[in-house]
Design an enzyme around this catalytic site. Structure first.
Site, PDB file in Angstrom:
ATOM      1  N   HIS A  39       5.252  46.918  64.730  1.00  0.00           N
ATOM      2  CA  HIS A  39       4.600  45.876  63.915  1.00  0.00           C
ATOM      3  C   HIS A  39       5.206  45.882  62.504  1.00  0.00           C
ATOM      4  CE1 HIS A  39       1.442  42.947  63.088  1.00  0.00           C
ATOM      5  NE2 HIS A  39       1.504  43.431  61.871  1.00  0.00           N
ATOM      6  N   ALA A  40       5.654  44.709  62.043  1.00  0.00           N
ATOM      7  CA  ALA A  40       6.385  44.622  60.779  1.00  0.00           C
ATOM      8  C   ALA A  40       5.556  45.128  59.597  1.00  0.00           C
ATOM      9  CB  ALA A  40       6.790  43.167  60.526  1.00  0.00           C
TER      10      ALA A  40
ATOM     11  N   GLU B  76      -0.349  39.353  50.711  1.00  0.00           N
ATOM     12  CA  GLU B  76       0.065  38.720  51.969  1.00  0.00           C
ATOM     13  C   GLU B  76       0.606  37.306  51.764  1.00  0.00           C
ATOM     14  OE1 GLU B  76       0.364  40.523  54.462  1.00  0.00           O
ATOM     15  OE2 GLU B  76      -0.828  42.230  53.789  1.00  0.00           O
TER      16      GLU B  76
ATOM     17  N   HIS C 293      -4.018  45.520  63.914  1.00  0.00           N
ATOM     18  CA  HIS C 293      -4.799  45.858  62.728  1.00  0.00           C
ATOM     19  C   HIS C 293      -6.114  46.559  63.058  1.00  0.00           C
ATOM     20  CE1 HIS C 293      -1.894  42.762  61.829  1.00  0.00           C
ATOM     21  NE2 HIS C 293      -1.967  43.074  60.554  1.00  0.00           N
TER      22      HIS C 293
ATOM     23  N   TYR D 114      -5.355  38.004  55.372  1.00  0.00           N
ATOM     24  CA  TYR D 114      -4.431  36.997  55.908  1.00  0.00           C
ATOM     25  C   TYR D 114      -5.059  35.604  55.881  1.00  0.00           C
ATOM     26  CZ  TYR D 114      -2.128  41.225  57.561  1.00  0.00           C
ATOM     27  OH  TYR D 114      -1.539  42.470  57.628  1.00  0.00           O
TER      28      TYR D 114
ATOM     29  N   HIS E 226       8.100  37.114  54.713  1.00  0.00           N
ATOM     30  CA  HIS E 226       6.764  37.679  54.456  1.00  0.00           C
ATOM     31  C   HIS E 226       6.888  39.125  53.956  1.00  0.00           C
ATOM     32  CE1 HIS E 226       2.420  38.438  55.303  1.00  0.00           C
ATOM     33  NE2 HIS E 226       2.880  39.663  55.527  1.00  0.00           N
ATOM     34  N   GLU E 227       7.655  39.912  54.680  1.00  0.00           N
ATOM     35  CA  GLU E 227       7.784  41.341  54.322  1.00  0.00           C
ATOM     36  C   GLU E 227       8.462  41.511  52.969  1.00  0.00           C
ATOM     37  OE1 GLU E 227       6.110  43.445  55.796  1.00  0.00           O
ATOM     38  OE2 GLU E 227       5.601  42.187  57.492  1.00  0.00           O
TER      39      GLU E 227
ATOM     40  N   HIS F 215       6.243  41.263  50.042  1.00  0.00           N
ATOM     41  CA  HIS F 215       5.567  42.523  49.666  1.00  0.00           C
ATOM     42  C   HIS F 215       6.488  43.371  48.778  1.00  0.00           C
ATOM     43  CE1 HIS F 215       2.093  42.056  52.238  1.00  0.00           C
ATOM     44  NE2 HIS F 215       2.792  42.044  53.355  1.00  0.00           N
TER      45      HIS F 215
HETATM   46  O1  X8Z Z   1       0.530  41.791  60.036  1.00  0.00           O
HETATM   47  C1  X8Z Z   1       1.134  40.892  59.512  1.00  0.00           C
HETATM   48  C2  X8Z Z   1       2.441  41.157  58.767  1.00  0.00           C
HETATM   49  C3  X8Z Z   1       2.467  42.495  58.158  1.00  0.00           C
HETATM   50  S1  X8Z Z   1       1.407  42.656  56.784  1.00  0.00           S
HETATM   51  C4  X8Z Z   1       3.583  41.055  59.731  1.00  0.00           C
HETATM   52  N1  X8Z Z   1       0.692  39.610  59.623  1.00  0.00           N
HETATM   53  C5  X8Z Z   1      -0.513  39.284  60.376  1.00  0.00           C
HETATM   54  C6  X8Z Z   1      -0.319  39.525  61.862  1.00  0.00           C
HETATM   55  O2  X8Z Z   1       0.824  39.708  62.304  1.00  0.00           O
HETATM   56  O3  X8Z Z   1      -1.302  39.502  62.590  1.00  0.00           O
HETATM   57  C7  X8Z Z   1       1.301  38.423  59.024  1.00  0.00           C
HETATM   58  C8  X8Z Z   1       0.472  37.262  59.482  1.00  0.00           C
HETATM   59  C9  X8Z Z   1      -0.772  37.832  60.099  1.00  0.00           C
HETATM   60 ZN    ZN Z   2       1.989  41.474  55.185  1.00  0.00          ZN
END
Ligand code: X8Z
Ligand code: ZN
Length: 611
Positions: free
Chosen positions: A350-351, A408, A508, A518, A380-381, A384
């Site tokens: 997960h990024a 975010e 998450h 988000y 997105h990354e 940060h």
């Molecule tokens: O988790 C993330 C990022 C890392 S902070 C990739 N996002 C959420 C997800 O993937 O569920 C970005 C959008 C929503």
């Molecule tokens: Zn993020």
């Protein structure tokens, strides 16, 4: 990952302060005595800050290594650092609360508040329970990171690989298999999650909060219930647009798959929306594209045609930030980041973006797929990372975003400027489609950004109810699907029961990362985009504006980022937007032509909207 980590603890110096708040409150003593608690509080803040800054580096390193090499040993080491750090942060949070009410400087009061309320996984004071919580947390992260599902053909695939199938396949049986397969991996998480909630709730109570929900909702410069009301207000603003989109997409899916697979009314089966969690729907654009307004290009194909590899995708994203006036990323970013999923070991794919030393050692860790979707995630990354570097000169406690939604939103704001014009400027696209194709472009954008909104909201609506006890462990899965249906109008494609633990299939939840951030980011990024386009002097419709290369917009953005968490978030918001309110009008303005078009489509096809 962020500066104030969920679990901070101490290696060495714990400053024990004995203060008398009564002496101060009564204000009857002579000046030197009256000042004593103030001096103590100031010393406490100074020591806490130095202590936490040092500890965060150790924690970041342990977590980085664990997430890059998931083994029993790295899990144990990471849990052990977490355990020590949580003990310290809990102690500091408790102590910080004792100084409340002293006539300190604004900055000092803010720091005490942040110290008190910024934990997301507080442990109970009992050291045995603290150790148990640290181990559970590491185990949950590891279970998610290591998870694979084996297809009937024998291939055992990781989450990004399975997500690739969810995005590309149009075979309902394949989609259903992958959808249910990924959810198998979450079943063993259920008892661990249940215990984690129990322990962290006890930790929150030890800190003076009713439960973990109240603590999480106390991190927004307003009372927790006022924050919940603020979310309801924002959701109310965008709900009609979501319902129009839902109605249109459901109708088109029905045409593609027929009544048995994709009914024309009620909630949409969750496996048909091009995403493992039905959270962003951009991958089904080809199914729902308008016949006469399709812009006729696909960024995934353009990237392939131009020979972009993972490194070049990141370089290109960096180029956007430097075009705004930000300094290039340091050499260490390029040598220490992870871009490609290793074949020989388990990693958390997960990024994520990291700031190892709270200064310049910034990195990303991501198993990049060479797709349009991941091109956006890279922006997105990097958002940060550029934020982290912008606030590096703030005192340690202020090294964070104005609120977590801001962190975010930054990279996403920049990615809203990936317009056809921009793609032409960087040589990815030959010809910019004319205005008659705007509906196609807006629909593609809405499938990601508008479809996400109820998902961004419902995860923590579920978790907050779990934390407060309103949802009991016996109702975890049923309540999850109740909220999925209520907010998103999405349903499970096959029967679920309490043997399943579907929330655990979303990173998450086992990762204990709050999710409302988000939702906020999806509102804020449109506010930022609109304001930055104004600053850039763009006169066209906001969905065609790109701030690429605009140093004035970059300087304004940087002015907000540099502030870190030093001011309440409305102050930071006003630096860029001139407003102190989060407001979804910018979302509605951006999509205004699409809303008209969606309603026309739905009406002309006599669709019964809602679910
Ligand atoms: O988790 C993330 C990022 C890392 S902070 C990739 N996002 C959420 C997800 O993937 O569920 C970005 C959008 C929503
Ligand atoms: Zn993020």
């Amino acid at each position: 990952m962020s500066s104030i980590s969920p679990r901070l603890s101490s290696l060495s110096l714990i400053v024990t302060l004995v203060i008398s708040t009564t002496a101060c409150n009564e204000q009857v003593n002579a000046a030197p005595v009256k000042n004593e608690p103030i001096a103590e509080a100031q010393q406490f803040i100074q020591d806490a800050e130095a202590n936490l800054a040092q500890l965060s580096i150790e924690q970041n390193r342990a977590e980085w290594i664990y997430s890059n090499f998931i083994t029993e040993d790295t899990a144990a080491l990471s849990a052990s650092v977490a355990e020590r750090q949580t003990a310290t942060s809990v102690r500091l949070a408790t102590k910080a609360a004792e100084f409340a009410g002293l006539p300190l400087k604004k900055d000092e009061q803010r720091k005490l508040n942040i110290l008190r309320s910024s934990l997301v996984l507080p442990a109970p004071l009992d050291p045995v329970k603290n150790a148990e919580l640290a181990n559970i947390s590491a185990e949950l992260n590891g279970l998610y990171g290591k998870a694979k599902y084996c297809l009937a053909d024998g291939r055992c695939l990781t989450q990004p690989e399975l997500s690739g199938i969810m995005g590309e396949s149009r075979d309902p049986a394949t989609l259903l298999d992958v959808w249910q397969g990924w959810r198998q991996i979450a079943k063993p998480m259920r008892p661990l999650f249940e215990r984690e909630v129990e322990l962290a709730n006890e930790g929150a109570k030890d800190l003076g909060y009713a439960n973990l929900s109240e603590l999480w909702r106390s991190q927004y410069d307003m009372a927790p219930d006022a924050f919940s009301a603020e979310l309801d207000r924002l959701w109310g603003q965008v709900q009609p647009l979501y319902e129009s989109l839902h109605c249109y997409v459901r109708g088109e899916l029905n045409q593609k798959y027929g009544d048995d697979v994709a009914p024309s009314n009620g909630a949409i089966p969750a496996h048909l929306l091009g995403n493992m969690w039905a959270q962003q729907w951009g991958n089904v654009y080809d199914i729902v594209a308008p016949e006469d307004a399709d812009p006729g290009y696909d960024v995934t194909e353009l990237l392939a045609k131009q020979g972009y590899d993972e490194h070049k995708m990141v370089k290109q994203a960096e180029g956007f930030f430097t075009s705004l006036g930000f300094e290039p990323l340091p050499d260490t970013f390029w040598s220490r980041s992870l871009f490609v999923q290793p074949k020989d070991r388990d990693v958390v794919c997960h990024a994520s973006a990291w700031d190892l030393d709270n200064l310049d050692d910034i990195r990303i860790k991501m198993c990049i797929q060479k797709t349009a979707e991941d091109f956006t995630v890279i922006h997105h990354e990097l958002g940060h990372n550029f934020y982290q570097r912008a606030y590096k000169n703030q005192p340690f406690i202020f090294k964070n975003s104005a609120n977590d939604g801001f962190h975010e939103a930054i990279g996403d704001t920049v990615a809203l400027s990936i317009t056809p014009n921009y793609l032409k400027q960087i040589g990815l696209l030959d010809e910019v489609p004319d205005e008659s194709k705007d509906i196609g472009l807006l629909l593609k954008q809405a499938l990601d950004k508008i479809a996400f909104l109820p998902f961004g909201l419902m995860i923590d609506q579920w978790r907050w109810k779990v934390f407060s006890g309103e949802i009991t462990p016996a109702q975890y899965n049923q309540a999850w699907w109740g909220l999925r249906e209520k907010y998103q109008g999405v349903k499970a494609p096959i029967a679920r029961s309490e043997v399943d633990f579907d929330p655990g299939a979303k990173y998450h939840v086992p990762g204990n990362v709050p999710y409302t951030r988000y939702f906020l980011a999806h509102i804020l990024q449109f506010q930022f985009h609109k304001a930055l386009c104004d600053i850039a002097g763009d006169k066209g419709p906001v969905h065609r504006c790109s701030i690429y290369g605009n140093k004035e917009a970059g300087a304004k953005l940087n002015a907000m980022l540099e502030m870190g968490q030093s001011q309440p978030w409305p102050e930071a918001l006003s630096v860029v937007t001139g407003s102190k309110e989060m407001d979804a009008s910018a979302v509605l303005d951006y999509f205004a032509p699409l809303k008209v078009w969606l309603d026309e489509q739905n009406q002309s096809k006599n669709r019964q909207c809602g679910w």
